[in-house]
Design an enzyme around this catalytic site. Structure first.
Site, PDB file in Angstrom:
ATOM      1  N   LYS A  14       0.828  -1.211   0.000  1.00 23.78           N
ATOM      2  CA  LYS A  14       0.000   0.000   0.000  1.00 23.78           C
ATOM      3  C   LYS A  14       0.864   1.264   0.000  1.00 23.78           C
ATOM      4  CE  LYS A  14      -2.354  -1.070   3.793  1.00 23.78           C
ATOM      5  NZ  LYS A  14      -1.860  -2.422   4.153  1.00 23.78           N
ATOM      6  N   ARG A  89     -10.024   0.501   8.255  1.00 24.10           N
ATOM      7  CA  ARG A  89      -9.636  -0.870   8.579  1.00 24.10           C
ATOM      8  C   ARG A  89     -10.785  -1.639   9.216  1.00 24.10           C
ATOM      9  NH1 ARG A  89      -3.809   0.254   8.903  1.00 24.10           N
ATOM     10  NH2 ARG A  89      -2.648  -1.668   9.116  1.00 24.10           N
ATOM     11  N   ARG A 128      11.212  -6.388   5.676  1.00 23.88           N
ATOM     12  CA  ARG A 128      11.035  -4.970   6.029  1.00 23.88           C
ATOM     13  C   ARG A 128      11.453  -4.729   7.478  1.00 23.88           C
ATOM     14  NH1 ARG A 128       5.194  -2.234   5.365  1.00 23.88           N
ATOM     15  NH2 ARG A 128       4.816  -3.213   7.372  1.00 23.88           N
ATOM     16  N   ARG A 134      11.177  -1.707  11.900  1.00 28.18           N
ATOM     17  CA  ARG A 134       9.820  -1.483  12.390  1.00 28.18           C
ATOM     18  C   ARG A 134       9.477  -2.545  13.423  1.00 28.18           C
ATOM     19  NH1 ARG A 134       4.574  -0.289   8.626  1.00 28.18           N
ATOM     20  NH2 ARG A 134       3.442  -1.441  10.220  1.00 28.18           N
ATOM     21  N   ARG A 145      -1.287  -9.480  13.279  1.00 25.93           N
ATOM     22  CA  ARG A 145      -1.808  -8.444  12.362  1.00 25.93           C
ATOM     23  C   ARG A 145      -2.561  -9.076  11.192  1.00 25.93           C
ATOM     24  NH1 ARG A 145       3.599  -5.879  11.185  1.00 25.93           N
ATOM     25  NH2 ARG A 145       2.550  -4.559   9.668  1.00 25.93           N
TER      26      ARG A 145
HETATM   27  P1  AMP Z   1       0.222   0.262   9.079  1.00 30.34           P
HETATM   28  O1  AMP Z   1       1.451   1.108   8.996  1.00 30.34           O
HETATM   29  O2  AMP Z   1      -0.888   0.765   8.226  1.00 30.34           O
HETATM   30  O3  AMP Z   1       0.509  -1.199   8.860  1.00 30.34           O
HETATM   31  O4  AMP Z   1      -0.320   0.385  10.594  1.00 30.34           O
HETATM   32  C1  AMP Z   1       0.472  -0.054  11.696  1.00 30.34           C
HETATM   33  C2  AMP Z   1      -0.415  -0.213  12.920  1.00 30.34           C
HETATM   34  O5  AMP Z   1      -1.019   1.046  13.252  1.00 30.34           O
HETATM   35  C3  AMP Z   1      -1.566  -1.190  12.785  1.00 30.34           C
HETATM   36  O6  AMP Z   1      -1.177  -2.529  13.028  1.00 30.34           O
HETATM   37  C4  AMP Z   1      -2.534  -0.656  13.841  1.00 30.34           C
HETATM   38  O7  AMP Z   1      -2.124  -1.027  15.146  1.00 30.34           O
HETATM   39  C5  AMP Z   1      -2.348   0.857  13.724  1.00 30.34           C
HETATM   40  N1  AMP Z   1      -3.298   1.440  12.734  1.00 30.34           N
HETATM   41  C6  AMP Z   1      -2.968   2.038  11.550  1.00 30.34           C
HETATM   42  N2  AMP Z   1      -4.062   2.451  10.905  1.00 30.34           N
HETATM   43  C7  AMP Z   1      -5.117   2.102  11.673  1.00 30.34           C
HETATM   44  C8  AMP Z   1      -6.529   2.230  11.537  1.00 30.34           C
HETATM   45  N3  AMP Z   1      -7.089   2.797  10.467  1.00 30.34           N
HETATM   46  N4  AMP Z   1      -7.305   1.740  12.558  1.00 30.34           N
HETATM   47  C9  AMP Z   1      -6.768   1.162  13.643  1.00 30.34           C
HETATM   48  N5  AMP Z   1      -5.453   0.999  13.826  1.00 30.34           N
HETATM   49  C10 AMP Z   1      -4.618   1.462  12.856  1.00 30.34           C
END
Ligand code: AMP
Length: 176
Positions: A14, A89, A128, A134, A145
């Site tokens: 993404k 999400r 990654r 990260r 996740r």
């Molecule tokens: P990402 O970088 O999009 O993979 O997000 C990393 C983490 O941030 C996720 O595993 C969630 O814990 C939190 N997170 C990011 N976006 C959301 C969202 N829209 N709703 C809830 N938690 C989020």
């Protein structure tokens, strides 16, 4: 206005595809994950709270996430559109986004669903984690996740199919 939801499991690309789309169409980019990681880095109260969820591979509560998204959206001036990366999400988040855009006389133009096989996601995320450090890109948290993705996020496919904006994208092969 070009409003895009870029969708897919963790590791589906993404962020990578968002960068390309932003460069081509000159729209704004909201990555809710990046926003939260920025808060953690800044040591804010929101960051501390977010970290407790992120480290467990869980989602931040909808109400809080929707407020954060609204404030980022409000900060864009003279926008040509937005690519939403990592949001929505959950179904409540998708409904809130629809409402927020409607209040601005806008809608989602398209939802792009990046489909990548599970083994490939795992390989990409572990790599990654090694390269970027990260914290949530470790095998145990990745598994959580992916489970959260399948149970809470994947139902959005049907939501956007009903909306008529769903578009399948094969998320493997070259980035182009
Ligand atoms: P990402 O970088 O999009 O993979 O997000 C990393 C983490 O941030 C996720 O595993 C969630 O814990 C939190 N997170 C990011 N976006 C959301 C969202 N829209 N709703 C809830 N938690 C989020």
């Amino acid at each position: 206005m070009l409003n895009i939801v870029i969708f897919g499991a963790p590791g589906s690309g993404k962020g990578t595809q968002s960068e390309r789309i932003v460069a081509k169409y000159g729209i704004n980019h909201i990555s809710t994950g990046d926003v939260l990681r920025g808060e953690i880095k800044g040591g804010t109260e929101l960051g501390k709270l977010a970290k407790s969820y992120i480290d467990e591979g869980q989602l931040i509560p909808d109400e809080l996430m929707i407020k954060i998204l609204a404030s980022v959206l409000d900060s864009f001036k003279d926008s040509k559109g937005v690519i939403f990366d990592g949001f929505p999400r959950t179904i409540p988040q998708a409904e809130a986004l629809k409402k927020m855009l409607k209040e601005r006389d806008q809608d989602i133009t398209v939802m792009l669903d990046l489909e990548v096989p599970e083994e490939e996601l795992m390989t990409r995320l572990i790599l990654r984690g090694k390269e970027s450090g990260r914290a949530d890109d470790n095998e145990e948290t990745i598994k959580k996740r992916l489970l959260v993705y399948h149970t809470q996020t994947a139902p959005l496919v049907d939501f956007y199919k009903t909306e008529g904006t769903y578009q399948y994208i094969k998320g493997i092969g070259t980035i182009d």
